[in-house]
Design a protein around this motif. Sequence first.
Motif, PDB file in Angstrom:
ATOM      1  N   UNK A  42       3.397  -2.830   3.128  1.00 36.17           N
ATOM      2  CA  UNK A  42       3.452  -3.542   1.845  1.00 36.17           C
ATOM      3  C   UNK A  42       4.744  -3.349   1.067  1.00 36.17           C
ATOM      4  N   UNK A  43       5.511  -2.287   1.347  1.00 41.90           N
ATOM      5  CA  UNK A  43       6.734  -2.070   0.579  1.00 41.90           C
ATOM      6  C   UNK A  43       7.970  -2.666   1.239  1.00 41.90           C
ATOM      7  N   UNK A  44       7.830  -3.237   2.444  1.00 41.51           N
ATOM      8  CA  UNK A  44       8.952  -3.943   3.057  1.00 41.51           C
ATOM      9  C   UNK A  44       9.367  -5.120   2.174  1.00 41.51           C
ATOM     10  N   UNK A  45      10.638  -5.239   1.900  1.00 36.96           N
ATOM     11  CA  UNK A  45      11.136  -6.340   1.088  1.00 36.96           C
ATOM     12  C   UNK A  45      11.128  -6.060  -0.405  1.00 36.96           C
ATOM     13  N   UNK A  46      10.600  -4.904  -0.823  1.00 36.33           N
ATOM     14  CA  UNK A  46      10.582  -4.545  -2.239  1.00 36.33           C
ATOM     15  C   UNK A  46      11.778  -3.675  -2.584  1.00 36.33           C
ATOM     16  N   UNK A  47      12.371  -3.920  -3.753  1.00 32.07           N
ATOM     17  CA  UNK A  47      13.439  -3.038  -4.210  1.00 32.07           C
ATOM     18  C   UNK A  47      12.833  -1.776  -4.824  1.00 32.07           C
ATOM     19  N   UNK A  48      13.679  -0.835  -5.216  1.00 30.70           N
ATOM     20  CA  UNK A  48      13.185   0.466  -5.688  1.00 30.70           C
ATOM     21  C   UNK A  48      12.272   0.339  -6.912  1.00 30.70           C
ATOM     22  N   UNK A  49      12.644  -0.434  -7.952  1.00 31.05           N
ATOM     23  CA  UNK A  49      11.718  -0.578  -9.090  1.00 31.05           C
ATOM     24  C   UNK A  49      10.383  -1.200  -8.693  1.00 31.05           C
ATOM     25  N   UNK A  50      10.407  -2.155  -7.771  1.00 25.86           N
ATOM     26  CA  UNK A  50       9.180  -2.824  -7.340  1.00 25.86           C
ATOM     27  C   UNK A  50       8.270  -1.877  -6.565  1.00 25.86           C
ATOM     28  N   UNK A  51       8.861  -0.951  -5.814  1.00 25.84           N
ATOM     29  CA  UNK A  51       8.048   0.029  -5.096  1.00 25.84           C
ATOM     30  C   UNK A  51       7.319   0.932  -6.079  1.00 25.84           C
ATOM     31  N   UNK A  52       7.981   1.283  -7.158  1.00 23.47           N
ATOM     32  CA  UNK A  52       7.328   2.092  -8.194  1.00 23.47           C
ATOM     33  C   UNK A  52       6.201   1.300  -8.850  1.00 23.47           C
ATOM     34  N   UNK A  53       6.451   0.021  -9.127  1.00 25.18           N
ATOM     35  CA  UNK A  53       5.427  -0.839  -9.713  1.00 25.18           C
ATOM     36  C   UNK A  53       4.236  -0.993  -8.768  1.00 25.18           C
ATOM     37  N   UNK A  54       4.520  -1.114  -7.484  1.00 24.02           N
ATOM     38  CA  UNK A  54       3.465  -1.230  -6.478  1.00 24.02           C
ATOM     39  C   UNK A  54       2.553  -0.006  -6.518  1.00 24.02           C
ATOM     40  N   UNK A  55       3.132   1.186  -6.518  1.00 25.63           N
ATOM     41  CA  UNK A  55       2.320   2.407  -6.548  1.00 25.63           C
ATOM     42  C   UNK A  55       1.455   2.456  -7.803  1.00 25.63           C
ATOM     43  N   UNK A  56       2.031   2.051  -8.920  1.00 27.06           N
ATOM     44  CA  UNK A  56       1.297   2.050 -10.182  1.00 27.06           C
ATOM     45  C   UNK A  56       0.119   1.072 -10.141  1.00 27.06           C
ATOM     46  N   UNK A  57       0.349  -0.128  -9.627  1.00 27.39           N
ATOM     47  CA  UNK A  57      -0.698  -1.143  -9.603  1.00 27.39           C
ATOM     48  C   UNK A  57      -1.816  -0.786  -8.630  1.00 27.39           C
ATOM     49  N   UNK A  58      -1.470  -0.212  -7.491  1.00 27.45           N
ATOM     50  CA  UNK A  58      -2.504   0.211  -6.546  1.00 27.45           C
ATOM     51  C   UNK A  58      -3.402   1.273  -7.187  1.00 27.45           C
ATOM     52  N   UNK A  59      -2.790   2.211  -7.882  1.00 27.42           N
ATOM     53  CA  UNK A  59      -3.575   3.239  -8.576  1.00 27.42           C
ATOM     54  C   UNK A  59      -4.482   2.615  -9.635  1.00 27.42           C
ATOM     55  N   UNK A  60      -3.963   1.633 -10.364  1.00 29.77           N
ATOM     56  CA  UNK A  60      -4.743   0.957 -11.393  1.00 29.77           C
ATOM     57  C   UNK A  60      -5.918   0.188 -10.788  1.00 29.77           C
ATOM     58  N   UNK A  61      -5.710  -0.404  -9.618  1.00 32.34           N
ATOM     59  CA  UNK A  61      -6.714  -1.287  -9.016  1.00 32.34           C
ATOM     60  C   UNK A  61      -7.773  -0.542  -8.215  1.00 32.34           C
ATOM     61  N   UNK A  62      -7.591   0.770  -8.020  1.00 32.17           N
ATOM     62  CA  UNK A  62      -8.553   1.543  -7.228  1.00 32.17           C
ATOM     63  C   UNK A  62      -9.826   1.821  -8.015  1.00 32.17           C
ATOM     64  N   UNK A  63     -10.932   1.972  -7.273  1.00 32.53           N
ATOM     65  CA  UNK A  63     -12.214   2.360  -7.853  1.00 32.53           C
ATOM     66  C   UNK A  63     -13.016   3.092  -6.782  1.00 32.53           C
ATOM     67  N   UNK A  64     -14.141   3.669  -7.171  1.00 34.43           N
ATOM     68  CA  UNK A  64     -14.948   4.451  -6.235  1.00 34.43           C
ATOM     69  C   UNK A  64     -15.557   3.606  -5.129  1.00 34.43           C
ATOM     70  N   UNK A  65     -15.719   2.308  -5.367  1.00 30.75           N
ATOM     71  CA  UNK A  65     -16.324   1.449  -4.343  1.00 30.75           C
ATOM     72  C   UNK A  65     -15.302   0.558  -3.648  1.00 30.75           C
ATOM     73  N   UNK A  66     -14.043   0.965  -3.716  1.00 33.14           N
ATOM     74  CA  UNK A  66     -12.975   0.207  -3.073  1.00 33.14           C
ATOM     75  C   UNK A  66     -12.227   1.092  -2.092  1.00 33.14           C
ATOM     76  N   UNK A  67     -11.779   0.503  -0.991  1.00 32.66           N
ATOM     77  CA  UNK A  67     -11.014   1.228   0.025  1.00 32.66           C
ATOM     78  C   UNK A  67      -9.763   0.432   0.360  1.00 32.66           C
ATOM     79  N   UNK A  68      -8.637   1.127   0.434  1.00 31.99           N
ATOM     80  CA  UNK A  68      -7.372   0.490   0.803  1.00 31.99           C
ATOM     81  C   UNK A  68      -6.798   1.228   2.007  1.00 31.99           C
TER      82      UNK A  68
END
Length: 279
Positions: free
Chosen positions: A155-181
């Motif tokens: 998922x981080x292929x093609x992302x610049x450094x700021x976007x990779x940080x944003x990606x990590x933040x959004x994945x953490x935000x979108x996680x829940x106990x009944x979700x698996x990534x």
Amino acid sequence: MVNIENLNFRYGKNVLFSNLRLNVKEGNIYGLLGKNGAGKSTLLKVISGMLYPEEGSCAVKNISSFKRLPSFLEDLYYLPEEFYLPPLKSSEYEIMFGGLYPNFDGEKFHEYLKEFEIDPHMDKRLSKFSLGQKKKYLLAFGLASGTSLLLLDEPTNGLDIPSKRQFRRLVSMAMSDNRTIIISTHQVKDVENLIDPVIILDDGQILFNESMEVINRNLRVTVEKEENPEALYSEEGLNGYTIVTRNETGEEGEIDLEILFNTIVASGSKIKNLISREV
């Protein structure tokens, strides 16, 4: 969440998986690591039901992946490494594809797009986006899909450094106990503080599937001037040898994913025997 039993798969005469077994539990962000050609992408396609094995089974929430039932497809989102975006506006894409997922959240989708610095109301056709913009758009869509299983291939292929940080933040935000990534990647530094547990695929087998807590409780990393004959793994660097040994202190240490991967591939059976003592 995902249960694979005795899976055999080949491309022509090339055997990729032989009696592969894997169990993935709900509520975690798994990292799927392996060498190039180890079969990470193929494994994600098998889980999604896009590829069929010669033998064995794969079930997601007790539903066979290979039947591709509507109840299965509406609760799974798969983002491959190579993808296609049609010449639609964002609003058109949202209406057309968001309806495929009963739990799709349009407000969160727009929130995630804004986090990625993409205007959800722009008139520009998605096919005209840059590679990085396309990747961020589909990541935002997948995170907003509301599916209980997300499969993300590099998922981080093609992302610049700021976007990779944003990606990590959004994945953490979108996680829940009944979700698996499940994140398949070779860029382990991009997701090092995000994934847990770690799955390592090598030579057609799952060498390793453990939590970072178990790993850090059993392995210890030090930098020494000379090699250690008791080491499970060592590699030479500018400051000496990075040494991986059994953790005899009882205190939880910390091991980075690159070192862990090299250790498991080099000494998989030793690590398995060490970990199994406490299971």
